[in-house]
Design a protein around this motif. Structure first.
Motif, short mmCIF file in Angstrom:
data_model
loop_
_atom_site.label_atom_id
_atom_site.label_comp_id
_atom_site.label_asym_id
_atom_site.label_seq_id
_atom_site.Cartn_x
_atom_site.Cartn_y
_atom_site.Cartn_z
N THR A 179 0.93 -1.12 0.00
CA THR A 179 0.03 -0.03 -0.07
C THR A 179 0.89 1.26 0.12
OG1 THR A 179 -1.83 1.21 1.21
CG2 THR A 179 -0.27 -0.05 2.49
N PRO A 180 0.56 2.18 -0.73
CA PRO A 180 1.18 3.69 -0.97
C PRO A 180 0.75 4.47 0.54
CG PRO A 180 -0.63 3.67 -2.38
CD PRO A 180 -0.60 2.38 -1.83
N SER A 181 0.58 3.85 1.65
CA SER A 181 0.13 4.51 2.82
C SER A 181 0.70 4.03 4.08
CB SER A 181 -1.32 4.43 2.86
OG SER A 181 -1.94 4.92 4.29
N GLY A 182 1.76 4.90 4.52
CA GLY A 182 2.05 4.54 6.11
C GLY A 182 1.22 4.48 7.33
N SER A 183 0.11 5.13 6.81
CA SER A 183 -0.90 5.38 8.03
C SER A 183 -1.54 3.95 7.99
CB SER A 183 -1.80 6.45 7.72
OG SER A 183 -1.10 7.80 7.86
N CYS A 184 -1.93 3.27 6.82
CA CYS A 184 -2.54 2.28 6.65
C CYS A 184 -2.04 0.86 7.43
CB CYS A 184 -3.37 1.96 5.36
SG CYS A 184 -4.68 3.09 5.00
N VAL A 185 -0.47 1.03 6.82
CA VAL A 185 0.55 -0.05 7.23
C VAL A 185 0.53 -0.17 8.85
CG1 VAL A 185 2.58 -0.72 7.31
CG2 VAL A 185 1.69 -0.17 5.54
N ALA A 186 0.69 1.45 9.40
CA ALA A 186 0.40 1.28 10.87
C ALA A 186 -0.62 0.85 11.58
CB ALA A 186 0.79 2.78 11.51
N MET A 187 -1.79 1.30 10.81
CA MET A 187 -2.89 0.85 11.48
C MET A 187 -3.03 -0.80 11.55
SD MET A 187 -5.91 1.32 12.82
CE MET A 187 -7.71 0.38 12.98
N VAL A 188 -2.78 -1.46 10.40
CA VAL A 188 -2.59 -2.95 10.51
C VAL A 188 -1.62 -3.41 11.48
CG1 VAL A 188 -2.33 -5.04 8.92
CG2 VAL A 188 -3.59 -2.94 8.07
N ARG A 189 -0.34 -2.98 11.31
CA ARG A 189 0.84 -3.67 12.21
C ARG A 189 0.48 -3.36 13.58
NH1 ARG A 189 5.95 -2.26 8.71
NH2 ARG A 189 5.74 -3.44 6.93
N ASP A 190 0.26 -2.03 14.00
CA ASP A 190 0.17 -1.71 15.30
C ASP A 190 -1.12 -1.91 15.94
OD1 ASP A 190 2.94 -0.95 15.13
OD2 ASP A 190 2.09 1.03 14.53
N ASN A 191 -2.28 -1.46 15.25
CA ASN A 191 -3.66 -1.62 15.88
C ASN A 191 -4.23 -2.85 15.68
OD1 ASN A 191 -3.27 0.84 17.10
ND2 ASN A 191 -3.69 1.88 15.18
N TYR A 192 -4.42 -3.46 14.60
CA TYR A 192 -5.05 -4.85 14.58
C TYR A 192 -4.63 -5.76 15.50
CZ TYR A 192 -7.06 -3.98 9.79
OH TYR A 192 -7.67 -3.43 8.67
#
Length: 145
Positions: free
Chosen positions: A74-87
């Motif tokens: 994904t071209p989105s660091g925010s979505c990566v952080a959401m998946v990795r940190d918050n999921y």
């Protein structure tokens, strides 16, 4: 190698050319990219505004949408952080409340496969030069992600 594009809801709604450019770069590098139609929002807007339980169906849906892919880019660091940190937090919270083994498993199954675009290029493909050229002075802002 099975690679899926996670376009993100913001790119889909406001900046679809970003997702198109991402695919073009990856294909130019020889990567075949799939676009799972079942993908939607990662749930970050709900999560960040305190609607944690409302995020749970999106965790499940996102994990299902990208099931079986080696890499989700994904071209989105925010979505990566959401998946990795918050999921994982969402899954652990549901599990602690006795209502979410499947949620915890869904999060765990997705996390190791998700990459921000530049991270995927460098860390997975070993590419540091994509052949781009921009003959102007720019400012680099390292975001919080």
């Amino acid at each position: 190698m099975r690679v899926a594009l996670f376009a993100t809801c913001v790119n889909d709604a406001l900046h679809p050319s970003t997702a198109i450019a991402t695919v073009k770069v990856l294909e130019r590098l020889g990567v075949e990219v799939d676009f799972p139609a079942a993908q939607t929002c990662c749930g970050q807007p709900q999560y960040n505004t305190g609607y944690r339980r409302a995020t749970e169906p999106l965790v499940r849906r996102t994990a299902r949408a990208f099931e079986g892919y080696d890499h989700v880019v994904t071209p989105s660091g925010s979505c990566v952080a959401m998946v990795r940190d918050n999921y994982p937090r969402i899954g652990a919270g549901a599990l602690a409340e006795g209502r979410g083994r499947d949620l915890s498993d869904a999060a765990a199954s997705l996390v190791p496969h998700v990459y921000e675009l530049t991270e995927f290029l460098v860390d997975v493909l070993g590419v540091t030069d994509v052949g781009a050229y921009f003959p102007h002075t720019v400012t680099y802002h390292p975001s919080c992600h």
